[in-house]
Design an enzyme around this catalytic site. Structure first.
Site, PDB file in Angstrom:
ATOM      1  N   LYS A 286       4.415  80.386   2.257  1.00  0.00           N
ATOM      2  CA  LYS A 286       5.016  81.320   1.297  1.00  0.00           C
ATOM      3  C   LYS A 286       6.484  81.487   1.643  1.00  0.00           C
ATOM      4  CE  LYS A 286       4.579  86.305   0.252  1.00  0.00           C
ATOM      5  NZ  LYS A 286       3.739  87.517   0.402  1.00  0.00           N
TER       6      LYS A 286
ATOM      7  N   ASP B 173      -1.213  87.722   4.454  1.00  0.00           N
ATOM      8  CA  ASP B 173       0.130  87.166   4.329  1.00  0.00           C
ATOM      9  C   ASP B 173       0.886  87.519   5.608  1.00  0.00           C
ATOM     10  OD1 ASP B 173      -0.888  86.850   1.750  1.00  0.00           O
ATOM     11  OD2 ASP B 173       1.047  87.213   0.783  1.00  0.00           O
TER      12      ASP B 173
ATOM     13  N   LYS C 297       3.214  79.520  -2.202  1.00  0.00           N
ATOM     14  CA  LYS C 297       3.467  80.796  -2.882  1.00  0.00           C
ATOM     15  C   LYS C 297       4.944  81.164  -2.798  1.00  0.00           C
ATOM     16  CE  LYS C 297       2.407  85.764  -2.707  1.00  0.00           C
ATOM     17  NZ  LYS C 297       1.595  86.827  -2.083  1.00  0.00           N
TER      18      LYS C 297
END
Lengths: 308, 290
Positions: A208, A136, A244
Site C-alpha cells: 500500500k 494495514d 492499494k
C-alpha cells in the site's frame, strides 16, 4: 537480500501519465465505476473518530446509495472494506457482521511506526483479536532510509507471522504493508521497499502506498512502480500480491485511470477487490455522482449522498 | 507601414478565476454586421458547465461568509474596474454592429451604476427583506434572508453587458455564486467582463462565465442539482419550458424575465426585490429574558 532494479523516474512518470489518456466510455465506464466502488476501503483515520461516526461509515459501506434501486433500478455493490483505527475495530466488526465487508485496521504504531517492535506487534494482535480481518501495517521508514533493510524485512516478517496465525480458527488475516512512499524520497527506494515487503508477505497480501498523513500520498507514478514490483514477483515466483493506493484519490475519473494502469500492468486477474483496493473516503461520493449522471443524465449535488 | 493583418482575439471561458479553453475544443465565430469575423469565443459544453458549477460550489460558502460590508466593497471595486475598462467594453458592445458608440458607452455607464447600486444594497437588503416577527410567548423571533447557493444565470442577447450585470449583481449581492451563460449574439462584453473580474477582488469561482449555445446548455442549467436556482432573461418559450420542466424535478427556483423587461429602468432593476428571489428565509426563535 533482494536485488531491486533501478527506476527511471522520468519514464515511469511518463508511462503513468499515459494511463490518463485512455478513452473509457459508455459500458466500459459503467462497469469501471461499479468495479471501483467495490474496491474502496472506506476509511476514517482521525483523532475525532467516534463509534457513531464509524457506525455511520459502516452503514454507507454496506449500502453506498440507499435509494439505488429506486433511482438506478439496480443494487450497487458494497465497498470492499472499512478501514479504522484499532480502538474502533470492535464497533466496525459489529456493524459489518454478516455483510462480507472486511474490517481493516491500521496497526503497528500507525502512522509513524516509531514504536518498539513488541508494542507494534501487540497492536496488531489486539486488532485481530477484536475482529479485524485485514491489518494495514506501517514500515519503519527511519530504519529503511538509514539502510537497515534487513531490520525492515524482519519487522514485516514478524507482523506477517502474527497475521498468519490470527483470525477466526487461526486461518490468518490479510496484511497490507504501507510503504509511505511520500517519505521514501526516490522511486528506487519505493521499488526496493516494495521488493522487501513482497518477499516477506504471503499470497493475497497487499502493498500500500501511504498512510494518508503525509503529502504526497498516492500518485500514479509510485503506484506504477509498485505494480511493476508486483508483476515481477508474479512472473518470478508466482506469488500474487495485491495493491492499494491510498490518499489523494478523490474523483471517479482518477479511479478509472488507476484501473487502466492495473489492467495494462498486471492484467484482468488483478481487477478484483481481492487484489486491488482504493484507500479513500470521498471517492465513493464522486463515484455515485457519476453513476447517477450516467443513468439519469442529470448531475447530482454533492450533498445528495449522505456524509459518512 | 506595410499592411498588417489584424489580430482577432480568441476569448476563453472564465471558470474558478482562471481562463480555460472549453474542454470540447469547439469555438464560435462572432461577426460584425458585414459578416467579418471580429473574434472567436468558446462554445462551452455541458462538461464546462459542470466544471463551472464545481468551482462555484467551492467558492460560494466563503463568499456568503464574507461580511456584507466587504461584499459591498468588492462589488464597488468591480464597478471601479468597469469604469477603467469603459472604452474597451464600449468597443466590445459596439463590435457586432447595430448599436452606436454613444449608446454603447451609455450601456457601460448604466452597468457600472447598477453595480454601485447593489454594492450599496449588500449590507442593507437584510434589513428590508428580514424582519422581527411578533409572537405569542417570551421569544424574540427573527426572519433573516440567506443566499440560496449556486445560481445559474442565462443572459439575454441584448443588452449584452447591461443584461448580464443586471442579472448577476443582485445574485452576488446576497452571497450567491453565479454560473453565467453570456449573450449568444454578442458574448464579447461578457468575456471582457471576465477579464475585469479576474483582476478585481472577487474571489475565483464566485462568478463563472460561459459562452455557448442556450440550445445545448439550458437543459443542464435546469437539471444540475447543485444549481439552486436559475435566473434567465430573453429566452425563447421553448427554453423557458425546458428550464421549468427540468427544475420541477429538483424543486429549484426559476425566474424568467420577460421580453418586455426594460434593463434601463433603474427603479425596477435596482430594487431589493431583485435580490429576494434567490435568498432563503431563515427564522430564528430566541428566548427573551423574563
Amino acid at each position: 537480500m533482494v536485488q531491486s532494479p533501478t527506476i527511471n523516474r522520468v519514464m515511469a512518470d511518463e508511462r503513468a501519465a499515459s494511463f490518463t489518456k485512455r478513452s473509457i466510455k459508455t459500458k466500459a465506464k459503467d462497469a469501471g465505476l461499479r468495479l471501483a466502488l467495490s474496491m474502496v476501503d472506506l476509511t476514517t483515520l482521525e483523532g475525532k473518530d467516534s463509534p457513531e461516526k464509524v457506525r455511520s461509515l459502516c452503514a454507507k459501506a454496506r449500502r453506498p446509495m440507499p435509494d439505488d434501486e429506486r433511482v438506478l433500478g439496480e443494487r450497487l455493490p458494497h465497498v470492499a472494506a472499512v478501514c479504522v483505527y484499532p480502538a474502533m475495530v470492535p464497533v466496525a466488526a459489529e456493524a459489518l457482521e454478516g455483510s462480507g465487508i472486511h474490517v481493516a485496521s491500521v496497526a503497528t504504531g500507525f502512522p509513524s511506526g516509531q514504536y518498539p517492535l513488541d508494542v507494534r506487534l501487540r497492536d496488531a494482535e489486539r486488532a485481530i483479536a477484536d475482529g479485524a480481518d485485514e491489518i494495514d501495517m506501517v514500515i519503519n521508514r527511519g530504519a529503511f532510509l538509514s539502510g537497515r533493510y534487513d531490520a525492515v524485512g524482519e519487522e514485516i516478517a514478524s507482523v506477517a507471522d502474527v497475521c498468519a496465525a490470527g483470525g477466526p480458527g487461526g486461518r490468518g488475516v490479510h496484511l497490507k504493508v504501507i510503504l509511505e512512499t511520500g517519505e521514501l524520497e526516490t522511486y528506487d527506494n519505493v521499488r526496493r521497499a516494495s521488493d522487501i515487503a513482497i518477499e516477506h508477505i504471503r499470497d493475497g497480501d497487499f502493498i500500500k502506498t501511504s498512510t494518508g498523513k503525509v503529502s504526497p500520498a498516492a500518485t500514479m507514478g509510485v503506484t506504477l512502480v509498485m505494480l511493476e514490483a508486483i508483476r515481477d514477483a508474479w512472473l518470478g515466483s508466482g506469488k500474487r500480491i495485491g495493491m492499494k493506493p491510498a490518499g489523494g484519490i478523490r474523483t471517479a475519473k482518477q479511479s478509472l485511470h488507476y484501473l487502466a494502469m492495473v489492467k495494462e500492468t498486471l492484467g484482468d486477474a488483478w481487477l478484483t477487490p481481492e487484489l486491488f483496493r482504493f484507500g479513500a473516503s470521498s471517492l465513493v461520493d464522486d463515484l455515485l455522482r457519476q453513476i447517477v449522471k450516467r443513468k439519469t443524465g442529470r448531475y447530482a449535488a454533492r450533498y445528495d449522498f449522505g456524509v459518512a | 507601414m506595410t499592411n498588417r493583418l489584424p489580430i482577432t482575439k480568441t476569448y476563453k471561458l472564465f471558470i474558478g478565476g482562471k481562463f480555460p479553453r472549453t474542454e470540447s475544443g469547439r469555438s464560435v465565430k462572432v461577426c460584425d454586421a458585414s459578416g467579418a469575423v471580429v473574434a472567436h469565443t468558446c462554445r462551452a459544453s455541458r462538461k464546462d458547465l459542470r466544471n463551472a458549477v464545481e468551482a462555484a460550489a467551492k467558492a460560494q460558502p466563503g463568499w456568503a461568509g464574507a461580511n456584507a460590508y466587504l461584499r459591498g466593497q468588492i462589488l464597488y471595486r468591480m464597478a471601479e474596474m468597469l469604469e477603467g475598462k469603459r472604452a474597451e467594453l464600449a468597443g466590445a458592445i459596439a463590435a457586432v454592429g447595430g448599436i452606436s458608440d454613444e449608446a454603447a458607452r451609455g450601456e457601460v455607464d448604466a452597468s457600472t451604476d447598477r453595480l454601485i447600486a447593489f454594492a450599496g444594497w449588500a449590507d442593507k437588503y437584510p434589513q428590508v427583506l428580514g424582519c422581527h416577527n411578533p409572537v405569542t410567548g417570551p421569544y424574540y423571533n427573527f426572519s433573516v434572508p440567506e443566499p440560496t447557493g449556486v445560481i445559474g444565470v442565462i443572459c439575454p442577447d441584448e443588452p449584452s453587458l447591461l443584461g448580464l450585470v443586471s442579472l448577476i449583481a443582485p445574485v452576488l449581492c446576497s452571497g450567491n455564486a453565479a454560473v453565467v451563460l453570456a449573450s449568444e449574439s454578442n458574448p464579447i462584453p461578457a468575456c471582457v467582463l471576465g477579464e475585469v473580474l479576474a483582476t478585481s477582488d472577487v474571489p475565483g469561482g464566485v462568478v463563472n462565465i460561459l459562452t455557448g449555445l442556450r440550445d445545448e446548455l439550458a437543459e443542464h442549467f435546469a437539471s444540475h442539482r447543485e444549481i439552486g436556482g436559475v435566473l434567465a432573461a430573453g429566452v425563447s418559450a421553448d427554453h423557458r419550458r425546458l428550464l421549468e420542466a427540468g427544475a420541477a424535478e429538483n424543486m429549484k427556483r426559476v425566474r424568467v424575465l420577460g421580453d418586455a423587461t426594460d434593463f434601463g429602468d433603474d427603479a425596477a432593476m435596482e430594487s431589493p426585490w431583485q435580490i429576494e428571489p434567490f435568498v432563503e428565509t431563515k427564522t430564528i426563535w430566541h428566548p427573551a429574558s423574563a
